[in-house]
Design a protein around this motif. Structure first.
Motif, mmCIF file in Angstrom:
data_model
loop_
_atom_site.group_PDB
_atom_site.id
_atom_site.type_symbol
_atom_site.label_atom_id
_atom_site.label_comp_id
_atom_site.label_asym_id
_atom_site.label_seq_id
_atom_site.Cartn_x
_atom_site.Cartn_y
_atom_site.Cartn_z
ATOM 1 N N GLU A 1 0.817 -1.205 0.000
ATOM 2 C CA GLU A 1 0.000 0.000 0.000
ATOM 3 C C GLU A 1 0.857 1.263 0.000
ATOM 4 O O GLU A 1 0.341 2.366 -0.128
ATOM 5 C CB GLU A 1 -0.893 0.017 1.245
ATOM 6 N N PRO B 1 -5.519 -2.813 -7.324
ATOM 7 C CA PRO B 1 -6.307 -3.224 -6.150
ATOM 8 C C PRO B 1 -6.420 -4.748 -6.102
ATOM 9 O O PRO B 1 -6.723 -5.388 -7.113
ATOM 10 C CB PRO B 1 -7.665 -2.566 -6.389
ATOM 11 N N LYS C 1 -12.015 -0.013 -9.344
ATOM 12 C CA LYS C 1 -12.165 0.312 -7.937
ATOM 13 C C LYS C 1 -12.765 1.703 -7.819
ATOM 14 O O LYS C 1 -12.307 2.653 -8.445
ATOM 15 C CB LYS C 1 -10.815 0.277 -7.218
ATOM 16 N N SER D 1 -9.889 -5.906 4.282
ATOM 17 C CA SER D 1 -9.814 -7.367 4.201
ATOM 18 C C SER D 1 -11.074 -8.026 4.735
ATOM 19 O O SER D 1 -11.505 -9.079 4.235
ATOM 20 C CB SER D 1 -8.596 -7.865 4.979
ATOM 21 N N ALA E 1 -5.487 -7.390 2.260
ATOM 22 C CA ALA E 1 -5.784 -6.361 1.259
ATOM 23 C C ALA E 1 -4.485 -5.729 0.760
ATOM 24 O O ALA E 1 -3.561 -5.471 1.531
ATOM 25 C CB ALA E 1 -6.692 -5.295 1.841
ATOM 26 N N ASN F 1 -5.410 -0.886 -1.061
ATOM 27 C CA ASN F 1 -6.868 -0.811 -0.919
ATOM 28 C C ASN F 1 -7.400 0.586 -0.724
ATOM 29 O O ASN F 1 -8.597 0.779 -0.633
ATOM 30 C CB ASN F 1 -7.307 -1.674 0.268
#
Length: 333
Positions: A74, A189, A285, A291, A329, A332
């Motif tokens: 991320e 994503p 997205k 998650s 994730a 995200n």
């Protein structure tokens, strides 16, 4: 092209040189180059040389309980909130200088490479940064000077990654890279699924069956769409197909491997396999996701001969198969 070759060399060296790059017997993170120069004072506030630090890899069993395989994905400067904090520091603790994260990305070795034969889907997560200007160092250094680079990754129980870097002086400038780590190499994503051991989960180790096929449905939030599946780690040589799920908001994932694959036991109390089994990547997205918004349904696993290994499509285990995986994730925000 020289810069892109250097980026490729970084990944190769990290795997070949050990540490977090798939060598089970060493622990220190790889840094490349190991010698570099700061930015020249005359062009302040120019930055120095571009450096990269390995922050995680699958096939690192000695630190498996600290692996997340997603948190630092991320971290892309200027795009989403960073989960990685970098700093340059004196080995004796006399001073520290913060470093801006230029980008964090994951790279998988070529499937035809030597390392892939023993470690299928070997993957490395790399943080890229530029050294500061010499004027930003709070003390006068005598070159060559040994310093440390510390990468702190948010989330528990992930420990900092610390590597030694030798400063040769000043006069360098940042590299222009293609693909650019902060934009081109970041993940789309996605969520990563790592198998778990235990009741209703996967077997791992020398006695585990060779999996020839598995299928499940993944339920995902309405902020995402157009899922694709990419097998990873031990399943890296398998083929994945994605189709409509049984209800809206779900996708059916089928993974097949005629030769089969076996999940290693990394020595972790509950995890099976050396890393993520499959990445579910989304083409669209429209908002953030977590998650906890994903569920796995109707997990069904067979061995290379078609024998049932795990069936969670009906009672007594039930169709909710989320407990068979760690869902992480990736990018995200």
């Amino acid at each position: 092209m020289a810069a892109s070759r250097a980026l490729a060399k970084l990944v190769w060296l990290a795997f070949a040189g050990g540490s977090l790059g798939c060598n089970p017997v060493s622990l220190g993170p790889v840094i490349f180059p190991s010698e570099a120069r700061l930015g020249a004072p005359a062009c302040s506030p120019c930055k120095g040389a571009t450096v990269a630090l390995a922050v995680d890899a699958n096939y690192a069993p000695l630190s498996d309980d600290q692996e997340d395989h997603g948190a630092w994905s991320e971290s892309v400067a200027g795009t989403v909130a960073s989960n990685v904090t970098l700093q340059l520091e004196d080995p004796g603790g006399a001073w520290t200088v913060p470093l801006a994260v230029r980008g964090v990305f994951s790279s998988r070795t070529n499937s035809g490479s030597q390392v892939a034969a023993g470690f299928p889907g070997a993957e490395l997560s790399v943080a890229v940064f530029d050294l500061p200007n010499e004027t930003q160092i709070p003390v006068a250094l005598t070159y060559p000077a040994a310093v440390r680079v510390r990468a702190s990754i948010s989330g528990s129980p992930v420990l900092p990654r610390v590597a030694t870097l030798t400063l040769l002086g000043a006069g360098a400038s940042p590299a222009t890279l293609w693909p650019e780590p902060g934009s081109d190499l970041v993940s789309r994503p996605a969520v990563r699924l790592r198998p778990l051991k235990g009741e209703g989960g996967f077997a791992a180790g020398a006695a585990a069956p060779r999996i020839g096929g598995l299928e499940f449905e993944i339920e995902y939030p309405p902020t995402l769409g157009s899922p694709s599946a990419f097998p990873a780690t031990e399943a890296a040589f398998a083929t994945a197909l994605v189709g409509p799920g049984s209800v809206s908001g779900r996708a059916r994932v089928v993974i097949v491997d005629p030769k089969g694959f076996q999940l290693d036991d990394p020595g972790n109390a509950d995890r099976a396999g050396e890393g993520p089994l499959v990445d579910i990547v989304f083409g669209t997205k429209t908002g953030a996701f977590a998650s906890s918004q994903f569920k796995i349904w109707n997990l069904f696993v067979t061995d290379v001969n078609g024998n049932v290994v795990l069936d969670r499509r009906s009672p007594p285990l039930g169709p909710d198969s989320t407990s068979a995986f760690v869902v992480t994730a990736v990018r995200n925000q």
